[in-house]
Design a protein around this motif. Structure first.
Motif, mmCIF file in Angstrom:
data_model
loop_
_atom_site.group_PDB
_atom_site.id
_atom_site.type_symbol
_atom_site.label_atom_id
_atom_site.label_comp_id
_atom_site.label_asym_id
_atom_site.label_seq_id
_atom_site.Cartn_x
_atom_site.Cartn_y
_atom_site.Cartn_z
ATOM 1 N N SER A 273 0.852 -1.189 0.000
ATOM 2 C CA SER A 273 0.000 0.000 0.000
ATOM 3 C C SER A 273 0.888 1.239 0.000
ATOM 4 C CB SER A 273 -0.986 0.001 1.163
ATOM 5 O OG SER A 273 -0.303 -0.024 2.366
ATOM 6 N N ALA A 274 0.269 2.385 -0.316
ATOM 7 C CA ALA A 274 1.051 3.617 -0.458
ATOM 8 C C ALA A 274 0.656 4.605 0.627
ATOM 9 C CB ALA A 274 0.817 4.224 -1.839
ATOM 10 N N ILE A 275 1.600 5.426 1.033
ATOM 11 C CA ILE A 275 1.339 6.429 2.069
ATOM 12 C C ILE A 275 1.975 7.744 1.598
ATOM 13 C CG2 ILE A 275 3.324 5.569 3.402
ATOM 14 C CD1 ILE A 275 1.947 6.294 5.942
ATOM 15 N N GLY A 282 -6.928 9.179 7.689
ATOM 16 C CA GLY A 282 -7.425 7.847 8.058
ATOM 17 C C GLY A 282 -6.709 6.769 7.249
ATOM 18 N N ALA A 283 -6.586 7.019 5.941
ATOM 19 C CA ALA A 283 -5.948 6.024 5.067
ATOM 20 C C ALA A 283 -4.466 5.872 5.424
ATOM 21 C CB ALA A 283 -6.101 6.446 3.611
ATOM 22 N N ARG A 284 -3.815 6.992 5.776
ATOM 23 C CA ARG A 284 -2.391 6.926 6.138
ATOM 24 C C ARG A 284 -2.203 6.132 7.430
ATOM 25 N NH1 ARG A 284 -0.810 13.228 5.297
ATOM 26 N NH2 ARG A 284 1.133 12.695 6.291
ATOM 27 N N THR A 285 -3.052 6.429 8.406
ATOM 28 C CA THR A 285 -2.931 5.742 9.694
ATOM 29 C C THR A 285 -3.185 4.247 9.526
ATOM 30 O OG1 THR A 285 -3.799 7.757 10.659
ATOM 31 C CG2 THR A 285 -3.733 5.844 12.100
ATOM 32 N N ARG A 286 -4.208 3.920 8.699
ATOM 33 C CA ARG A 286 -4.549 2.505 8.476
ATOM 34 C C ARG A 286 -3.405 1.778 7.777
ATOM 35 N NH1 ARG A 286 -9.429 3.973 7.146
ATOM 36 N NH2 ARG A 286 -8.973 3.984 4.921
ATOM 37 N N ALA A 287 -2.851 2.425 6.742
ATOM 38 C CA ALA A 287 -1.768 1.783 5.987
ATOM 39 C C ALA A 287 -0.576 1.525 6.915
ATOM 40 C CB ALA A 287 -1.352 2.671 4.814
ATOM 41 N N LEU A 288 -0.268 2.510 7.753
ATOM 42 C CA LEU A 288 0.870 2.366 8.661
ATOM 43 C C LEU A 288 0.609 1.270 9.696
ATOM 44 C CD1 LEU A 288 3.618 3.323 9.590
ATOM 45 C CD2 LEU A 288 2.510 5.082 10.953
ATOM 46 N N ALA A 289 -0.627 1.248 10.231
ATOM 47 C CA ALA A 289 -0.955 0.238 11.246
ATOM 48 C C ALA A 289 -0.875 -1.159 10.630
ATOM 49 C CB ALA A 289 -2.350 0.507 11.809
ATOM 50 N N ASP A 290 -1.395 -1.330 9.410
ATOM 51 C CA ASP A 290 -1.360 -2.646 8.752
ATOM 52 C C ASP A 290 0.074 -3.073 8.488
ATOM 53 O OD1 ASP A 290 -4.058 -2.786 8.776
ATOM 54 O OD2 ASP A 290 -4.352 -2.331 6.639
ATOM 55 N N PHE A 291 0.894 -2.101 8.114
ATOM 56 C CA PHE A 291 2.301 -2.406 7.829
ATOM 57 C C PHE A 291 3.023 -2.815 9.112
ATOM 58 C CE2 PHE A 291 6.723 -0.750 7.023
ATOM 59 C CZ PHE A 291 7.062 -1.721 6.091
ATOM 60 N N LYS A 292 2.773 -2.029 10.177
ATOM 61 C CA LYS A 292 3.423 -2.346 11.461
ATOM 62 C C LYS A 292 3.004 -3.719 11.964
ATOM 63 C CE LYS A 292 4.337 2.033 13.798
ATOM 64 N NZ LYS A 292 4.060 2.774 15.010
ATOM 65 N N ALA A 293 1.710 -4.045 11.738
ATOM 66 C CA ALA A 293 1.190 -5.315 12.243
ATOM 67 C C ALA A 293 1.602 -6.482 11.350
ATOM 68 C CB ALA A 293 -0.332 -5.238 12.341
#
Ligand code: AMP
Length: 430
Positions: A273-275, A282-293
């Motif tokens: 995904s792209a950030i 919202g999309a940035r936070t979600r992408a980062l959270a998914d990446f971290k997880a």
């Protein structure tokens, strides 16, 4: 040396040990005692050095030692200003986790999300506010923030705030906080503009420097893979698959490029995904959270979106495009090899980027090893269109080319020869 030896309260030492940290990092052991004494501080430290805890822990201790002055009502006594929303969120997260055993309240405000829930929280009263400059000024304008009781001001990543054009906002904010206060300024680099800002702001500051200016973190293994521009995506997919990379942060020079690359990787069967700044918060936070997880394997980011991202144990950073500003290379690769862990930074470099590469090597004061990946050898007949300020420039620039592969060479010699020629290409472009 332990956190106890730094003069921190039991509540803070407990919170730190719950995070699993037993030994302070160099910036923490230097900065914490100075901040506890009430000194102004100018810290030269990049993300990844533990600087957030370095200022957060003593900030919490100083606030915990005094009560809020206005009839028991909480007022903002500490203000932390950061350049990006992600960094603001991360600092706020640190304040919450390090301060979990102390009776202090904090809030974070940044743009890109609705202002009303932030106002509600502020009305209830906070001791510590973390903010990005623009949204903070919006709150000041709407009278949901009063900065007249600030005792402690932190400007985090001040160099980046100036790069992002926040100097006027910063000056406006400085006019709103009391003259009498403790100020901490952190910056990875110290340009003349930063020095000017610091001179007017800090009172006989203590200087704390951990990594030398512009020095690439030593634990990071760096490599350049020369490749044609048109084959970068294919090579990236190959590297991810062949090396079984699980968590890769990829840097793209443009927002459009980041989107396109993430889409192309998905068609190659890679979770990406792209950030970047055009995405909603919202999309940035979600992408980062998914990446971290670990739910998303590849996060493609632009420099500004990735600035200050705190992702633990990030093993791989890829420069899909080299940054225009050499210092950004240092910031980018700083995402890996964090807090002493091993990391790897791979750069895919096409012939157009040789000038950028030369500038980077000059800044980091070393030549990055080059390794051509078999099957992705650069085509020697392609002419260079050197990149100047993000755009290929074709006019008034000498044309460079990779040299052709010589005849009659063995494979290994040919490979070695290519590396050599690539180096000569570099010099030729110099
Ligand atoms: P920072 O430079 O503040 O972004 O911190 C970089 C990373 O190091 C973060 O993931 C912190 O949680 C982690 N960290 C901070 N202090 C320590 C410490 N004393 N020991 C180990 N890791 C730490």
């Amino acid at each position: 040396m332990s956190f106890n030896d730094l003069g921190l309260k039991a509540e803070l030492v407990r919170a730190v040990s719950e995070k699993g940290y037993s030994t302070p990092t160099p910036i923490q052991s230097q900065a914490i005692p100075l901040i506890l004494k009430g000194r102004d501080l100018m810290g030269s430290a990049q993300t990844g050095t533990g600087k957030t805890a370095g200022f957060t822990l003593p900030l919490l201790q100083r606030l915990a030692a005094t009560r809020s002055p206005k009839n028991g009502r909480r007022v903002i006594r500490a203000l932390v200003v950061t350049p990006t929303r992600e960094l603001a969120a991360q600092v706020a997260e640190s304040i919450t986790s390090y301060g979990k055993w102390l009776p202090l309240k904090s809030a974070v405000v940044f743009g890109g999300v609705s202002i009303n829930p932030q106002k509600q929280k502020l009305i209830r009263g906070v001791d510590i506010l973390v903010a990005t400059p623009g949204r903070l000024l919006d709150h000041v304008g709407q009278r949901s923030v009063d900065l007249s009781s600030v005792e402690l001001l932190v400007l985090d990543e001040a160099d980046r705030m100036l790069d992002m054009g926040f100097i006027h906002d910063i000056r406006k904010l400085l006019a709103l906080v009391p003259k009498q206060k403790q100020t901490l300024l952190f910056s990875a680099t110290f340009s003349d503009d930063i020095k000017k800002l610091a001179n007017g702001l800090l009172k006989s500051p203590a200087l704390v420097e951990v990594a030398r200016r512009n020095t690439a973190v030593e634990t990071i293994k760096q490599v350049i893979h020369p490749v044609d521009k048109s084959r970068k995506r294919e090579l990236l997919s190959h590297l991810i698959g062949a090396n079984r990379w699980r968590q890769v942060l990829v840097f793209s020079r443009t927002k459009h490029g980041a989107n396109r690359l993430a889409e192309q990787l998905i068609t190659d069967g890679i979770d990406a995904s792209a950030i970047h700044g055009n995405k909603s918060q919202g999309a940035r936070t979600r992408a980062l959270a998914d990446f971290k997880a670990g739910k998303v394997q590849v996060l493609v980011a632009t420099d500004i979106a990735a600035r200050g991202l705190d992702i633990d144990q990030l093993p791989h950073v890829v420069n899909y495009d080299l940054p225009n500003v050499p210092e950004d290379y240092v910031h980018r690769i700083g995402r890996t090899g964090r807090a002493g862990r091993e990391g790897e930074a791979v750069s895919l470099v096409c012939i157009d980027e040789l000038k950028l590469l030369r500038d980077i090597e000059r800044v980091i004061k070393c030549e990055i090893p080059k390794r051509i990946i078999e099957g992705y050898e650069p085509d020697g007949s392609i002419k260079a269109e050197p990149i100047v300020r993000g755009r290929p420039q074709t006019r008034n620039k000498p044309k460079k080319r990779f040299q052709h592969k010589g005849k009659g060479q063995s494979k290994n010699t040919a490979q070695h020869g290519k590396n050599q020629r690539y180096k000569s290409g570099r010099r030729a472009a110099a």
